[in-house]
Scaffold this motif. Structure first.
Motif, PDB file in Angstrom:
ATOM      1  N   GLY A  10      50.614   4.990   3.384  1.00  0.00           N
ATOM      2  CA  GLY A  10      49.337   5.492   2.891  1.00  0.00           C
ATOM      3  C   GLY A  10      48.300   5.574   3.989  1.00  0.00           C
ATOM      4  N   GLU A  22      42.454  14.543   5.205  1.00  0.00           N
ATOM      5  CA  GLU A  22      42.579  15.970   5.492  1.00  0.00           C
ATOM      6  C   GLU A  22      41.314  16.515   6.144  1.00  0.00           C
ATOM      7  OE1 GLU A  22      45.301  17.739   5.482  1.00  0.00           O
ATOM      8  OE2 GLU A  22      46.270  15.857   4.900  1.00  0.00           O
ATOM      9  N   GLU A  84      41.698   5.851  -1.039  1.00  0.00           N
ATOM     10  CA  GLU A  84      42.515   7.010  -0.694  1.00  0.00           C
ATOM     11  C   GLU A  84      43.895   6.578  -0.212  1.00  0.00           C
ATOM     12  OE1 GLU A  84      42.417  11.060   2.068  1.00  0.00           O
ATOM     13  OE2 GLU A  84      41.223   9.318   2.682  1.00  0.00           O
ATOM     14  N   GLU A  87      46.045   5.408  -3.119  1.00  0.00           N
ATOM     15  CA  GLU A  87      46.479   6.540  -3.940  1.00  0.00           C
ATOM     16  C   GLU A  87      47.608   7.302  -3.255  1.00  0.00           C
ATOM     17  OE1 GLU A  87      44.685  10.519  -6.185  1.00  0.00           O
ATOM     18  OE2 GLU A  87      43.366   9.253  -4.967  1.00  0.00           O
ATOM     19  N   SER A  88      47.473   7.531  -1.960  1.00  0.00           N
ATOM     20  CA  SER A  88      48.507   8.289  -1.261  1.00  0.00           C
ATOM     21  C   SER A  88      49.809   7.501  -1.177  1.00  0.00           C
ATOM     22  CB  SER A  88      48.031   8.686   0.143  1.00  0.00           C
ATOM     23  OG  SER A  88      47.894   7.557   0.987  1.00  0.00           O
ATOM     24  N   ARG A  90      50.752   5.481  -3.566  1.00  0.00           N
ATOM     25  CA  ARG A  90      51.169   5.284  -4.953  1.00  0.00           C
ATOM     26  C   ARG A  90      51.290   3.794  -5.310  1.00  0.00           C
ATOM     27  NH1 ARG A  90      56.180   9.667  -4.850  1.00  0.00           N
ATOM     28  NH2 ARG A  90      54.997  11.387  -3.955  1.00  0.00           N
TER      29      ARG A  90
END
Length: 420
Positions: A10, A22, A84, A87-88, A90
Motif C-alpha cells: 500500500g 497518483e 490511502e 485502502e490500496s 485492502r
C-alpha cells in the motif's frame, strides 16, 4: 534464523502537489515543480529564503472530528496518507485492530505552529488558563504515529523515530525489520512534516537554504547543479503499508515491491558535515543485508538536498561503490525537502518507477557541478527496466539510512520459498 520476506502492498501520499499517490507521481512525471513563493516567510526578519513547497488546501473532514481535535497539520497529513495506503492495501478494520498491525511514523519535532500559538499566549501573561486539553497531543514527539493509531484503530505497536531528514527511511527500515523478525505482520511506515518559518530559518542560519531564487521558485532547489545554492523546505506526509510475503499472498492483494535490505549508521566525524566514507559504508551495509553486490543495483535514488557539501559527499560515496554506470537521481528538485516525510514520499515515487519502467530525472539539474560529476546523473526521463533500487536518506546530526527495494515479479509469488 529464518526471516520473513517483506513486501510493500500500500502507498499513501500528501505532498506539495496535493492529496494522493497518483497526484504526486503524475506531477513528477510531467517534470512539474512544487515550489512556490511563501508570503509568510517574507515577514520574518532576517530570513533570506522566501520559497517553499506547501500542501494545497485540503479537506480533512474525512477524519472524524473527535480525532481531528488532537491533530495539527502534520498529523492530518499522516492520517490522510495512511488512509490511502490502507485502502490500496485492502486492510480492513478487523485486520487494522489486530495486535499484528502496527505503526512506525516519525517527524522531526512535534507541531511547531502549535508551539508558537501556545507560547504567544503564554508569554503574554504567563498564564495557562487558555490552554486547551488537546495541546499536548499536537506537540508530543510521537504525535503523528499516535494520531494515526487512534484515528484508524491500529492495535499493534506504535513507534515514532525522530532522526530529522533520515526519519522516513529509518521508519520504513524499522518496519521491515519488525516484520522480517516476525514481531509484526503489517506495518504502516513513513513520516510527516508541516512547514514553519523556524524550520526554514534553521537551514538559513547554517547557510544551507536556497536564497537566490525567491523570484523564480521553480528553479530551486537544484540538486547536483553547479548553480545550486541550498535546499528548499517543504511539507507533506508519506505512508507505506509493509507486510510479510506470506500475509500478502494469503490475503490475495497486489504486491507493489519487496524490501530486501536496510541499514543505518552514525557519522561522528562532524554533526553537520557529511563524510563520504560513512555514507558509502551505510549503503554497503544495506547491500550486505540484502545479500547483493553493487553491480546488481539498477538505480540509486539520492538524498540530494542541493547543499554545497551534501551533494558532493553523496556523489563521491555513490561513485566509490557503484562507479559511473548506475543511474542516479534525486527528487528534491521536484518536491523540495519534505524533511521527515522525504524518505517515504520519494520511495513511493521509486516504487512507481520500478513498476512503470521509467527512470525520473533530477529536476533543475542543468549543469552538474564538477564535484558531483563522477556519477551517471539522470537528466531526462528514461524508459528503463529496473529491478533493484537504493533509496538514501541522511540527516543533520550524522544519521545515515539506506534501503534496498526490489521490483516484485509474479513468479516470486508462485515460489515464495525461493529468493530472487
Amino acid at each position: 534464523m529464518s526471516l520473513n520476506r517483506v513486501v510493500i502492498t500500500g502507498l499513501g501520499a500528501v505532498s506539495p502537489y496535493g492529496v494522493g499517490v497518483e497526484t504526486l507521481y503524475a506531477a513528477m512525471t510531467r517534470g512539474q515543480s512544487a515550489i512556490t513563493e511563501h508570503p509568510d516567510l517574507k515577514a520574518i526578519k532576517g530570513l533570506r529564503c522566501h520559497i517553499a513547497g506547501l500542501v494545497p488546501e485540503l479537506d480533512a473532514r474525512e477524519i472524524p472530528r473527535k480525532h481531528r481535535r488532537t491533530m495539527s497539520r502534520m498529523s492530518v497529513f499522516a492520517v490522510l496518507a495512511a488512509m490511502e495506503a490502507l485502502e490500496s492495501a485492502r486492510v480492513d478494520e478487523s485486520l487494522r485492530r489486530s495486535e499484528q498491525t502496527g505503526v512506525i511514523i516519525g517527524t522531526t519535532v512535534g507541531s511547531p505552529q502549535t508551539l508558537q500559538d501556545f507560547f504567544a499566549e503564554y508569554l503574554r501573561e504567563f498564564s495557562i488558563e487558555q490552554v486547551k486539553s488537546s495541546l499536548f497531543f499536537k506537540i508530543m514527539g510521537h504525535t503523528c504515529a499516535a494520531n494515526v493509531a487512534q484515528a484508524l484503530g491500529i492495535g499493534g505497536r506504535v513507534m515514532a523515530p525522530s532522526a530529522a531528514c533520515a526519519t522516513g527511511v529509518q521508519a520504513i527500515g524499522l518496519g521491515y525489520e519488525a516484520i522480517a523478525l516476525g514481531r509484526q505482520g503489517i506495518m504502516l511506515c513513513g513520516g510527516a512534516e508541516e512547514l514553519h518559518p523556524l524550520t526554514v530559518g534553521i537551514f538559513d542560519i547554517i547557510n544551507a537554504a536556497s536564497t537566490g531564487y525567491n523570484t523564480d521558485p521553480g528553479r530551486s532547489p537544484r540538486p547536483f547543479d553547479a548553480r545550486r545554492d541550498g535546499t528548499v523546505c517543504s511539507e507533506g506526509g508519506g505512508v507505506l503499508v509493509l507486510e510479510s510475503l506470506d500475509s500478502a499472498l494469503e490475503r490475495g492483494v497486489p504486491i507493489l515491491a519487496e524490501i530486501i535490505g536496510f541499514a543505518s549508521n552514525s557519522d561522528t566525524t562532524n554533526i553537520s558535515t557529511p563524510d563520504p566514507g560513512r555514507i558509502e559504508q551505510c549503503m554497503r551495509l544495506a547491500l550486505a543485508d540484502a545479500g547483493l553486490e553493487p553491480g546488481q543495483v539498477d538505480y540509486v535514488n539520492a538524498h540530494a538536498t542541493a547543499t554545497e557539501l551534501g551533494d558532493p559527499a553523496e556523489c563521491r560515496a555513490i561513485a566509490r561503490l557503484f562507479g559511473d554506470a548506475v543511474p542516479v537521481s534525486g527528487f528534491k528538485g521536484h518536491l523540495g525537502h519534505t524533511l521527515a516525510a522525504s524518505g517515504a514520499l520519494e520511495l513511493i515515487a521509486v516504487v512507481r518507477m520500478l513498476q512503470d519502467g521509467l527512470c525520473l530525472p533530477t529536476l533543475n539539474l542543468d549543469q552538474p557541478d564538477p564535484e558531483c560529476a563522477m556519477v551517471r546523473h539522470v537528466r531526462e526521463p528514461e524508459p528503463r527496466i529496473m529491478d533493484i533500487a537504493v533509496k538514501n536518506n541522511f540527516a543533520l546530526g550524522g544519521v545515515n539510512a539506506s534501503l534496498i527495494v526490489r521490483k516484485f515479479a509474479e513468479h516470486a509469488a508462485r515460489h515464495p520459498e525461493r529468493h530472487y
